[in-house]
Design a protein around this motif. Structure first.
Motif, PDB file in Angstrom:
ATOM      1  N   GLU A  25       0.810  -0.879  -0.309  1.00 32.07           N
ATOM      2  CA  GLU A  25       0.150  -0.295   0.236  1.00 32.07           C
ATOM      3  C   GLU A  25       0.556   1.082   0.317  1.00 32.07           C
ATOM      4  N   GLY A  26       1.701   1.591   1.018  1.00 30.13           N
ATOM      5  CA  GLY A  26       2.955   2.679   0.855  1.00 30.13           C
ATOM      6  C   GLY A  26       3.719   2.381   0.099  1.00 30.13           C
ATOM      7  N   HIS A  27       4.222   2.043  -0.832  1.00 27.16           N
ATOM      8  CA  HIS A  27       5.211   1.804  -2.552  1.00 27.16           C
ATOM      9  C   HIS A  27       3.898   1.706  -3.445  1.00 27.16           C
ATOM     10  N   HIS A  28       2.968   1.952  -2.767  1.00 26.58           N
ATOM     11  CA  HIS A  28       2.115   1.506  -4.540  1.00 26.58           C
ATOM     12  C   HIS A  28       2.411   0.187  -5.862  1.00 26.58           C
ATOM     13  N   ILE A  29       2.592  -0.899  -4.868  1.00 23.77           N
ATOM     14  CA  ILE A  29       3.837  -2.001  -5.481  1.00 23.77           C
ATOM     15  C   ILE A  29       2.266  -2.810  -6.702  1.00 23.77           C
ATOM     16  N   PRO A  30       2.890  -2.994  -7.894  1.00 21.00           N
ATOM     17  CA  PRO A  30       1.548  -3.480  -8.780  1.00 21.00           C
ATOM     18  C   PRO A  30       1.292  -4.809  -8.278  1.00 21.00           C
ATOM     19  N   VAL A  31       0.287  -4.919  -8.710  1.00 21.70           N
ATOM     20  CA  VAL A  31      -0.275  -7.062  -8.362  1.00 21.70           C
ATOM     21  C   VAL A  31       0.785  -7.258  -9.032  1.00 21.70           C
ATOM     22  N   GLY A  32       1.037  -8.393  -8.044  1.00 22.95           N
ATOM     23  CA  GLY A  32       2.004  -9.691  -8.515  1.00 22.95           C
ATOM     24  C   GLY A  32       3.143  -9.195  -8.371  1.00 22.95           C
ATOM     25  N   VAL A  33       3.566  -8.651  -7.876  1.00 26.31           N
ATOM     26  CA  VAL A  33       4.876  -8.034  -6.777  1.00 26.31           C
ATOM     27  C   VAL A  33       4.830  -7.969  -6.149  1.00 26.31           C
ATOM     28  N   ASN A  34       5.250  -9.476  -5.200  1.00 32.36           N
ATOM     29  CA  ASN A  34       5.673  -8.906  -3.855  1.00 32.36           C
ATOM     30  C   ASN A  34       7.054  -8.861  -3.223  1.00 32.36           C
ATOM     31  N   SER A  83      18.795  -0.161  -9.911  1.00 34.24           N
ATOM     32  CA  SER A  83      18.469   1.174 -10.938  1.00 34.24           C
ATOM     33  C   SER A  83      17.711   0.634 -11.667  1.00 34.24           C
ATOM     34  N   LYS A  84      16.540   0.725 -12.036  1.00 32.99           N
ATOM     35  CA  LYS A  84      15.187  -0.005 -12.870  1.00 32.99           C
ATOM     36  C   LYS A  84      15.366   0.760 -14.785  1.00 32.99           C
ATOM     37  N   LYS A  85      16.388   1.357 -13.943  1.00 33.43           N
ATOM     38  CA  LYS A  85      16.506   2.237 -15.379  1.00 33.43           C
ATOM     39  C   LYS A  85      17.354   1.270 -16.070  1.00 33.43           C
ATOM     40  N   THR A  86      18.295   0.717 -15.559  1.00 34.17           N
ATOM     41  CA  THR A  86      19.496  -0.422 -15.866  1.00 34.17           C
ATOM     42  C   THR A  86      19.071  -1.484 -15.858  1.00 34.17           C
ATOM     43  N   CYS A  87      18.417  -1.097 -15.350  1.00 30.17           N
ATOM     44  CA  CYS A  87      17.794  -2.949 -15.172  1.00 30.17           C
ATOM     45  C   CYS A  87      17.365  -3.414 -16.834  1.00 30.17           C
ATOM     46  N   ILE A  88      17.249  -5.054 -16.515  1.00 31.94           N
ATOM     47  CA  ILE A  88      16.837  -5.325 -18.121  1.00 31.94           C
ATOM     48  C   ILE A  88      16.297  -6.391 -18.000  1.00 31.94           C
ATOM     49  N   ASP A 117      11.679  -5.065  -9.588  1.00 34.82           N
ATOM     50  CA  ASP A 117      11.460  -4.898  -8.187  1.00 34.82           C
ATOM     51  C   ASP A 117      11.580  -5.918  -6.713  1.00 34.82           C
ATOM     52  N   LYS A 118      12.248  -4.788  -5.853  1.00 35.11           N
ATOM     53  CA  LYS A 118      12.030  -5.459  -4.799  1.00 35.11           C
ATOM     54  C   LYS A 118      12.651  -4.510  -3.564  1.00 35.11           C
ATOM     55  N   CYS A 119      12.104  -4.906  -2.328  1.00 34.55           N
ATOM     56  CA  CYS A 119      12.244  -4.196  -1.147  1.00 34.55           C
ATOM     57  C   CYS A 119      13.570  -3.222  -1.284  1.00 34.55           C
ATOM     58  N   THR A 120      12.944  -2.380  -0.685  1.00 32.12           N
ATOM     59  CA  THR A 120      14.568  -1.119  -0.723  1.00 32.12           C
ATOM     60  C   THR A 120      15.070  -0.862   0.008  1.00 32.12           C
ATOM     61  N   PHE A 121      14.522  -1.131   1.463  1.00 26.97           N
ATOM     62  CA  PHE A 121      14.531  -1.015   2.939  1.00 26.97           C
ATOM     63  C   PHE A 121      13.907   0.523   3.128  1.00 26.97           C
ATOM     64  N   CYS A 122      12.992   0.826   1.943  1.00 26.22           N
ATOM     65  CA  CYS A 122      12.258   2.478   2.469  1.00 26.22           C
ATOM     66  C   CYS A 122      13.443   3.152   1.637  1.00 26.22           C
ATOM     67  N   GLU A 134      11.864   9.592  -8.007  1.00 28.13           N
ATOM     68  CA  GLU A 134      12.339   8.243  -7.555  1.00 28.13           C
ATOM     69  C   GLU A 134      11.393   8.072  -6.847  1.00 28.13           C
ATOM     70  N   LYS A 135      10.080   8.289  -6.518  1.00 29.82           N
ATOM     71  CA  LYS A 135       9.105   8.308  -5.637  1.00 29.82           C
ATOM     72  C   LYS A 135       8.032   7.337  -6.453  1.00 29.82           C
ATOM     73  N   LYS A 136       7.372   7.209  -7.717  1.00 29.38           N
ATOM     74  CA  LYS A 136       7.311   6.822  -8.906  1.00 29.38           C
ATOM     75  C   LYS A 136       7.861   5.384  -9.175  1.00 29.38           C
ATOM     76  N   LEU A 137       9.320   5.511  -9.292  1.00 33.30           N
ATOM     77  CA  LEU A 137       9.850   4.002  -9.370  1.00 33.30           C
ATOM     78  C   LEU A 137      10.266   3.245  -8.508  1.00 33.30           C
ATOM     79  N   TYR A 138      10.323   4.033  -7.364  1.00 33.33           N
ATOM     80  CA  TYR A 138      10.329   3.025  -6.231  1.00 33.33           C
ATOM     81  C   TYR A 138      10.102   2.893  -4.240  1.00 33.33           C
ATOM     82  N   GLY A 139       8.701   3.929  -4.985  1.00 31.32           N
ATOM     83  CA  GLY A 139       8.153   4.533  -3.623  1.00 31.32           C
ATOM     84  C   GLY A 139       8.259   5.349  -2.835  1.00 31.32           C
ATOM     85  N   GLN A 140       8.158   5.388  -1.936  1.00 32.10           N
ATOM     86  CA  GLN A 140       8.852   6.223  -0.249  1.00 32.10           C
ATOM     87  C   GLN A 140       9.702   6.070   0.061  1.00 32.10           C
ATOM     88  N   ASN A 141      10.591   7.110   0.522  1.00 35.52           N
ATOM     89  CA  ASN A 141      12.345   7.424   0.741  1.00 35.52           C
ATOM     90  C   ASN A 141      12.010   7.145   2.344  1.00 35.52           C
TER      91      ASN A 141
END
Lengths: 195, 292
Positions: A25-34, A83-88, A117-122, A134-141
């Motif tokens: 909820e806090g990071h708006h994670i898409p369905v299917g990603v945990n 880095s989601k912009k580098t990840c393939i 996508d994975k846990c970023t330790f917030c 940053e918020k859009k790609l990875y959620g809250q900091n």
């Protein structure tokens, strides 16, 4: 600098999945990603125990070792970020990880996976701290705001702890000692001996 | 006081079975009081994570971290260097193309070959892009390369099946293939000698089997890597096979490129027009008996 660490106290975890919901909820994670999930052993039997697992932010992390594009990196405080912009989206980190932490949204061209996508330790990602990108790609900091990760903050039984490894370890050690085990196990003296 | 309590406890055990400690016959009830030390739980949790990881996880991590990208880098740099020196030292085989021409590859052969050639080239290029992604900085370019890889795989598979069927009867090993292997197809001398080979020589046969059967294995393992269907250990095994086989196929692909483009003058032309000169056949495919 301290070393950030998660620790889940399996004597306290009650498999309520509050951490999972808080994270999604806090990071708006898409369905299917945990980013976080709760695993139980001996389910429905005596001795059932549960543990909340996300990225363990390993030292010498296997995911960093196998990434073919060096998209994953580790901060000085031990937090492993992508880095989601580098990840393939090749998925090799998923195969290297013992904890199943790396997650992949689908829906790319030819049914391919998107960036990991994975846990970023917030703690966001490589984009500018607390920026909309940053918020859009990875959620809250939350780390940049001086807060503990959402999952640990939300934990009702305070089973899940996050923060400086030494502090977390101290709390856990104290708990284990107070609960009693081994020579400290409950017995006549604990129950009846007047202090 | 203590004594009274003990007496009461003994009395209770004798009368009522509802006192758990006293019965001791049901292990489930006993465990409900003390489920064992917490370390036992941790051992079970560790089994959930690292138990599975030890199977192929460690092997895959080490191979991918230290070996795969180096193997591919080695192949794409060293193999061309070897061929370059071969070209300088021995040079191309030249044949008189003005004499009698033999219709060697029909139109169907050539179309299938070129579809396979195009898609396979794409597969090699995009595969190398992923493996050596660090050199190109990753990101959208490599990710698009992965998409092209998937598209090219489907295209290649659609040409590999008819290719396998159309050339299968010419590709079974023969005794003279051993002799061809011993003299390395006579590619190590600049003098022209008659080489024992049928419609296809032993090197071409090796390439055929690796490209088709290997291609099917690549498609099978690649399907898993694309779809992620199956447990994580299966995926690791598939990735290991895909990389090793891919390295072998890349090496022979480069060899095939060198042979057709440089080592045998006019080789490329024969796959475009379908005709080979009689002189070339007499020497490089001496056992070839065309059906009339």
């Amino acid at each position: 600098m301290g070393r950030m660490r998660f620790l889940c106290d399996v004597e306290r975890c009650i498999d309520c999945n509050g951490c999972v919901v808080a994270c999604k909820e806090g990071h708006h994670i898409p369905v299917g990603v945990n980013r976080r999930r709760v695993i139980s052993i001996n389910q429905g039997e005596m001795g059932e125990k549960s543990i909340s697992v996300a990225c363990m932010h390993c030292s010498d992390a296997p995911c960093i070792a196998v990434c073919p594009v060096d998209a994953i990196y580790q901060r000085d405080d031990g937090i492993v970020l992508v880095s989601k912009k580098t990840c393939i989206g090749c998925g090799y980190c998923f195969m290297a990880c013992p904890f199943g932490a790396p997650q992949f949204p689908g829906g790319q061209v030819f049914g391919a996976r998107g960036a990991m996508d994975k846990c970023t330790f917030c703690a966001g990602g490589p984009e500018k701290t607390n920026s909309p990108a940053e918020k859009k790609l990875y959620g809250q900091n939350r780390i940049a705001e001086g807060k503990v990760p959402l999952c640990a903050a939300m934990c009702a039984t305070k089973a899940l702890m996050a923060g400086d490894a030494d502090v977390v370890a101290d709390i856990y050690r104290e708990r284990v000692f107070t609960r009693g085990s081994g020579v400290n196990a409950w017995g006549w003296d604990k129950a009846y001996k007047k202090k | 006081m203590k004594a009274i309590l003990i007496v009461a406890l003994i009395a209770a055990t004798g009368i009522s079975t509802s006192v758990v400690y006293a019965t001791g016959t049901d292990p489930m009830l006993a465990r409900s009081i003390d489920a064992g030390p917490i370390t036992a739980s941790w051992i079970q949790f560790n089994e959930v994570f690292t138990g599975n990881w030890q199977q192929y996880g460690e092997l895959f991590t080490n191979l991918q971290a230290y070996l795969f990208s180096r193997i591919f880098l080695f192949i794409v740099t060293l193999v061309p260097v070897i061929f370059f020196f071969h070209y300088l030292a021995i040079g191309p085989k030249k044949f008189d193309h003005s004499g009698q021409q033999v219709y060697y590859f029909n139109l169907f052969n050539r179309i299938i070959h070129w579809v396979a050639a195009f898609s396979f080239s794409l597969l090699v290029i995009t595969g190398l892009l992923v493996i050596l992604g660090k050199m190109f900085g990753g990101g959208a370019v490599i990710m698009n390369g992965r998409s092209v890889h998937i598209f090219a795989a489907v295209l290649f598979l659609s040409s590999a099946v008819p290719m396998f069927l159309m050339w299968l009867k010419n590709m079974f090993p023969a005794f003279y293939d051993i002799k061809w292997m011993i003299i390395m197809g006579d590619y190590l001398s600049s003098k022209t000698k008659v080489v024992p080979a049928g419609k296809f020589n032993a090197g071409q046969k090796m390439w055929f089997w690796l490209a088709t059967m290997g291609g099917f294995v690549m498609a099978y393992t690649g399907f898993y890597l694309w779809s992620f269907r199956g447990d994580v250990d299966t995926l690791r095994l598939m990735a290991i096979i895909h990389n090793f086989l891919g390295a072998a196929m890349t090496a022979l692909f480069l060899a095939h490129l060198y042979m057709s483009l440089f080592a045998i003058a006019g080789s490329l032309g024969s796959m475009l027009s379908g005709y080979k000169s009689q002189e070339e056949i007499n020497i490089l495919h001496s056992r070839y008996k065309p059906k009339h």
